[in-house]
Design a protein around this motif. Structure first.
Motif, PDB file in Angstrom:
ATOM      1  N   MET A   1       1.023  -1.366  -0.029  1.00  0.00           N
ATOM      2  CA  MET A   1       0.022  -0.021  -0.072  1.00  0.00           C
ATOM      3  C   MET A   1       0.948   1.346   0.014  1.00  0.00           C
ATOM      4  SD  MET A   1      -3.341   1.011   0.367  1.00  0.00           S
ATOM      5  CE  MET A   1      -4.191  -0.093   1.039  1.00  0.00           C
ATOM      6  N   ASP A   2       0.666   2.094  -0.940  1.00  0.00           N
ATOM      7  CA  ASP A   2       1.658   3.439  -1.011  1.00  0.00           C
ATOM      8  C   ASP A   2       0.559   4.339  -0.338  1.00  0.00           C
ATOM      9  OD1 ASP A   2       0.240   4.623  -3.284  1.00  0.00           O
ATOM     10  OD2 ASP A   2       1.788   3.876  -4.444  1.00  0.00           O
ATOM     11  N   ILE A   3       1.263   5.473   0.116  1.00  0.00           N
ATOM     12  CA  ILE A   3       0.305   6.749   0.857  1.00  0.00           C
ATOM     13  C   ILE A   3       0.844   8.000   0.095  1.00  0.00           C
ATOM     14  CG2 ILE A   3      -0.129   7.769   2.789  1.00  0.00           C
ATOM     15  CD1 ILE A   3       0.122   5.253   4.201  1.00  0.00           C
ATOM     16  N   HIS A   4       0.307   8.712  -0.331  1.00  0.00           N
ATOM     17  CA  HIS A   4       0.525  10.092  -0.945  1.00  0.00           C
ATOM     18  C   HIS A   4      -0.166  11.121   0.151  1.00  0.00           C
ATOM     19  CE1 HIS A   4       1.762   8.787  -5.057  1.00  0.00           C
ATOM     20  NE2 HIS A   4       0.835   7.820  -4.679  1.00  0.00           N
ATOM     21  N   ALA A   5       0.927  11.638   1.185  1.00  0.00           N
ATOM     22  CA  ALA A   5       0.441  12.389   2.263  1.00  0.00           C
ATOM     23  C   ALA A   5      -0.473  13.508   1.863  1.00  0.00           C
ATOM     24  CB  ALA A   5       1.643  12.672   2.976  1.00  0.00           C
ATOM     25  N   HIS A   6      -0.080  14.279   0.752  1.00  0.00           N
ATOM     26  CA  HIS A   6      -0.826  15.445   0.696  1.00  0.00           C
ATOM     27  C   HIS A   6      -0.410  16.082  -0.692  1.00  0.00           C
ATOM     28  CE1 HIS A   6      -3.093  19.038   0.864  1.00  0.00           C
ATOM     29  NE2 HIS A   6      -2.165  19.846   0.538  1.00  0.00           N
ATOM     30  N   VAL A   7      -1.254  15.979  -1.870  1.00  0.00           N
ATOM     31  CA  VAL A   7      -1.197  16.455  -3.100  1.00  0.00           C
ATOM     32  C   VAL A   7      -1.704  17.702  -3.091  1.00  0.00           C
ATOM     33  CG1 VAL A   7      -0.900  15.949  -5.460  1.00  0.00           C
ATOM     34  CG2 VAL A   7      -0.444  14.102  -3.940  1.00  0.00           C
ATOM     35  N   GLU A   8      -1.356  18.834  -3.122  1.00  0.00           N
ATOM     36  CA  GLU A   8      -2.004  20.284  -3.101  1.00  0.00           C
ATOM     37  C   GLU A   8      -2.716  20.397  -4.305  1.00  0.00           C
ATOM     38  OE1 GLU A   8      -3.285  23.507  -1.498  1.00  0.00           O
ATOM     39  OE2 GLU A   8      -1.548  22.409  -0.720  1.00  0.00           O
ATOM     40  N   GLY A   9      -4.021  20.530  -4.446  1.00  0.00           N
ATOM     41  CA  GLY A   9      -4.877  20.921  -5.531  1.00  0.00           C
ATOM     42  C   GLY A   9      -5.316  19.784  -6.126  1.00  0.00           C
ATOM     43  N   LEU A  10      -5.104  18.444  -5.665  1.00  0.00           N
ATOM     44  CA  LEU A  10      -5.378  17.257  -6.334  1.00  0.00           C
ATOM     45  C   LEU A  10      -6.957  17.242  -6.477  1.00  0.00           C
ATOM     46  CD1 LEU A  10      -3.957  14.961  -7.890  1.00  0.00           C
ATOM     47  CD2 LEU A  10      -4.157  13.785  -5.667  1.00  0.00           C
ATOM     48  N   THR A  11      -7.607  16.700  -7.615  1.00  0.00           N
ATOM     49  CA  THR A  11      -8.923  16.283  -7.869  1.00  0.00           C
ATOM     50  C   THR A  11      -9.200  15.085  -7.857  1.00  0.00           C
ATOM     51  OG1 THR A  11      -9.045  16.690 -10.155  1.00  0.00           O
ATOM     52  CG2 THR A  11      -9.425  18.796  -8.742  1.00  0.00           C
ATOM     53  N   GLU A  12     -10.450  14.632  -7.833  1.00  0.00           N
ATOM     54  CA  GLU A  12     -10.806  13.264  -8.352  1.00  0.00           C
ATOM     55  C   GLU A  12     -10.526  12.801  -9.610  1.00  0.00           C
ATOM     56  OE1 GLU A  12     -14.954  10.272  -7.939  1.00  0.00           O
ATOM     57  OE2 GLU A  12     -14.690  12.106  -6.705  1.00  0.00           O
ATOM     58  N   GLU A  13     -10.728  13.860 -10.570  1.00  0.00           N
ATOM     59  CA  GLU A  13     -10.571  13.422 -11.975  1.00  0.00           C
ATOM     60  C   GLU A  13      -9.001  13.157 -12.125  1.00  0.00           C
ATOM     61  OE1 GLU A  13     -11.200  15.472 -16.291  1.00  0.00           O
ATOM     62  OE2 GLU A  13     -12.104  16.450 -14.576  1.00  0.00           O
ATOM     63  N   ALA A  14      -8.260  14.154 -11.638  1.00  0.00           N
ATOM     64  CA  ALA A  14      -6.710  14.158 -11.778  1.00  0.00           C
ATOM     65  C   ALA A  14      -6.065  12.515 -11.248  1.00  0.00           C
ATOM     66  CB  ALA A  14      -5.988  15.130 -10.935  1.00  0.00           C
ATOM     67  N   VAL A  15      -6.911  12.163 -10.036  1.00  0.00           N
ATOM     68  CA  VAL A  15      -6.226  10.959  -9.402  1.00  0.00           C
ATOM     69  C   VAL A  15      -6.790   9.962 -10.414  1.00  0.00           C
ATOM     70  CG1 VAL A  15      -6.602   9.367  -7.541  1.00  0.00           C
ATOM     71  CG2 VAL A  15      -6.727  11.752  -7.246  1.00  0.00           C
ATOM     72  N   ALA A  16      -7.784   9.778 -11.104  1.00  0.00           N
ATOM     73  CA  ALA A  16      -8.178   8.804 -11.997  1.00  0.00           C
ATOM     74  C   ALA A  16      -7.555   8.655 -13.208  1.00  0.00           C
ATOM     75  CB  ALA A  16      -9.743   8.978 -12.316  1.00  0.00           C
ATOM     76  N   HIS A  17      -7.002  10.073 -13.695  1.00  0.00           N
ATOM     77  CA  HIS A  17      -5.950  10.119 -14.716  1.00  0.00           C
ATOM     78  C   HIS A  17      -4.694   9.719 -14.479  1.00  0.00           C
ATOM     79  CE1 HIS A  17      -8.571  11.962 -17.549  1.00  0.00           C
ATOM     80  NE2 HIS A  17      -8.787  12.850 -16.728  1.00  0.00           N
ATOM     81  N   ALA A  18      -4.164   9.600 -13.302  1.00  0.00           N
ATOM     82  CA  ALA A  18      -2.765   9.295 -12.707  1.00  0.00           C
ATOM     83  C   ALA A  18      -3.199   7.604 -12.629  1.00  0.00           C
ATOM     84  CB  ALA A  18      -2.662   9.763 -11.534  1.00  0.00           C
ATOM     85  N   HIS A  19      -4.306   7.107 -12.037  1.00  0.00           N
ATOM     86  CA  HIS A  19      -4.247   5.629 -12.030  1.00  0.00           C
ATOM     87  C   HIS A  19      -4.264   5.113 -13.416  1.00  0.00           C
ATOM     88  CE1 HIS A  19      -5.345   1.883 -10.370  1.00  0.00           C
ATOM     89  NE2 HIS A  19      -6.297   1.914 -11.043  1.00  0.00           N
ATOM     90  N   GLN A  20      -4.721   5.702 -14.443  1.00  0.00           N
ATOM     91  CA  GLN A  20      -4.814   5.114 -15.608  1.00  0.00           C
ATOM     92  C   GLN A  20      -3.461   5.046 -16.223  1.00  0.00           C
ATOM     93  OE1 GLN A  20      -7.415   3.564 -17.365  1.00  0.00           O
ATOM     94  NE2 GLN A  20      -8.175   3.716 -15.511  1.00  0.00           N
ATOM     95  N   ALA A  21      -2.666   6.264 -15.997  1.00  0.00           N
ATOM     96  CA  ALA A  21      -1.100   6.163 -16.483  1.00  0.00           C
ATOM     97  C   ALA A  21      -0.493   4.994 -15.790  1.00  0.00           C
ATOM     98  CB  ALA A  21      -0.623   7.692 -16.190  1.00  0.00           C
ATOM     99  N   ASP A  22      -0.823   4.859 -14.526  1.00  0.00           N
ATOM    100  CA  ASP A  22      -0.066   3.790 -13.689  1.00  0.00           C
ATOM    101  C   ASP A  22      -0.457   2.416 -14.388  1.00  0.00           C
ATOM    102  OD1 ASP A  22       0.982   5.334 -11.935  1.00  0.00           O
ATOM    103  OD2 ASP A  22      -0.890   4.869 -10.600  1.00  0.00           O
ATOM    104  N   LEU A  23      -1.625   2.258 -14.764  1.00  0.00           N
ATOM    105  CA  LEU A  23      -2.128   0.914 -15.509  1.00  0.00           C
ATOM    106  C   LEU A  23      -1.263   0.809 -16.774  1.00  0.00           C
ATOM    107  CD1 LEU A  23      -5.906   1.074 -14.764  1.00  0.00           C
ATOM    108  CD2 LEU A  23      -4.050  -0.193 -13.554  1.00  0.00           C
ATOM    109  N   GLN A  24      -1.164   2.044 -17.513  1.00  0.00           N
ATOM    110  CA  GLN A  24      -0.477   1.784 -18.971  1.00  0.00           C
ATOM    111  C   GLN A  24       1.041   1.735 -18.774  1.00  0.00           C
ATOM    112  OE1 GLN A  24      -1.492   5.552 -20.718  1.00  0.00           O
ATOM    113  NE2 GLN A  24      -3.608   4.681 -20.902  1.00  0.00           N
ATOM    114  N   THR A  25       1.482   1.849 -17.658  1.00  0.00           N
ATOM    115  CA  THR A  25       3.037   1.659 -17.447  1.00  0.00           C
ATOM    116  C   THR A  25       3.423   0.358 -16.587  1.00  0.00           C
ATOM    117  OG1 THR A  25       3.074   4.196 -17.335  1.00  0.00           O
ATOM    118  CG2 THR A  25       5.154   3.074 -16.493  1.00  0.00           C
ATOM    119  N   GLN A  26       2.461   0.090 -15.920  1.00  0.00           N
ATOM    120  CA  GLN A  26       2.879  -1.032 -14.833  1.00  0.00           C
ATOM    121  C   GLN A  26       3.644  -2.278 -15.231  1.00  0.00           C
ATOM    122  OE1 GLN A  26      -0.792  -1.856 -12.702  1.00  0.00           O
ATOM    123  NE2 GLN A  26      -1.750  -3.010 -14.440  1.00  0.00           N
TER     124      GLN A  26
END
Length: 79
Positions: A1-26
């Motif tokens: 489990m990884d933890i990102h303690a605080h990402v300033e200005g992060l939105t639900e949409e941005a997190v979803a896009h970052a997760h998709q980028a992880d899936l494309q790279t993993q």
């Protein structure tokens, strides 16, 4: 489990896009990002990942979007 303690200005949409980028790279690193949780109020993100090493999990985030976790905790699924 990884933890990102605080990402300033992060939105639900941005997190979803970052997760998709992880899936494309993993696959390149033998990693599987399985799920994530986001608390918009605190800016915390939690990612459940199967990886051969902490370094491999870090490499995926670094290459996919640059948002490297502040902490990685090794966990095992219970019965």
């Amino acid at each position: 489990m990884d933890i990102h303690a605080h990402v300033e200005g992060l939105t639900e949409e941005a997190v979803a896009h970052a997760h998709q980028a992880d899936l494309q790279t993993q696959e390149k690193y033998g990693v599987k990002y399985l799920r994530y949780w986001f608390d918009e109020g605190t800016g915390k993100v939690f990612c459940l990942v199967e990886a051969p090493s902490k370094e491999a999990a870090i490499a995926v985030h670094r290459e996919a979007h640059g948002l490297v976790a502040d902490e990685i905790i090794e966990v095992q699924e219970g019965s």
